[in-house]
Design a protein around this motif. Structure first.
Motif, PDB file in Angstrom:
ATOM      1  N   VAL A  38      67.740  35.385   4.996  1.00  0.00           N
ATOM      2  CA  VAL A  38      67.367  35.791   3.471  1.00  0.00           C
ATOM      3  C   VAL A  38      67.480  34.162   2.969  1.00  0.00           C
ATOM      4  N   VAL A  39      68.600  33.671   2.659  1.00  0.00           N
ATOM      5  CA  VAL A  39      68.788  32.200   2.123  1.00  0.00           C
ATOM      6  C   VAL A  39      67.748  31.291   2.635  1.00  0.00           C
ATOM      7  N   GLY A  40      67.508  31.093   3.772  1.00  0.00           N
ATOM      8  CA  GLY A  40      66.564  30.271   4.277  1.00  0.00           C
ATOM      9  C   GLY A  40      64.939  30.548   3.760  1.00  0.00           C
ATOM     10  N   MET A  41      64.758  32.087   3.729  1.00  0.00           N
ATOM     11  CA  MET A  41      63.377  32.212   2.961  1.00  0.00           C
ATOM     12  C   MET A  41      63.265  32.050   1.442  1.00  0.00           C
ATOM     13  N   LEU A  42      64.489  32.205   0.837  1.00  0.00           N
ATOM     14  CA  LEU A  42      64.292  31.823  -0.431  1.00  0.00           C
ATOM     15  C   LEU A  42      64.377  30.359  -0.634  1.00  0.00           C
ATOM     16  N   THR A  43      64.695  29.468   0.184  1.00  0.00           N
ATOM     17  CA  THR A  43      64.715  28.004   0.014  1.00  0.00           C
ATOM     18  C   THR A  43      63.359  27.700   0.507  1.00  0.00           C
TER      19      THR A  43
END
Length: 53
Positions: A38-43
């Motif tokens: 999820v954090v990777g997709m937000l980045t």
């Protein structure tokens, strides 16, 4: 790239290192990997939104 995007990228890479270390030491935890994705997709979304004119 703006500073906030760079900071998020560093946070994402640091999270990957932390989750990988946790997995090696204590075994896999699906929620940690899900959170990292999820954090990777937000980045990625931040990078793509900044690169479009």
């Amino acid at each position: 790239m703006p500073d906030s995007t760079k900071t998020m990228g560093v946070f994402t890479i640091g999270g990957l290192v932390a989750v990988t270390a946790y997995t090696v030491a204590l075994g896999s935890n699906g929620w940690l990997w899900f959170g990292w994705v999820v954090v990777g997709m937000l980045t990625l979304a931040m990078v793509l939104s900044r690169s479009t004119p």
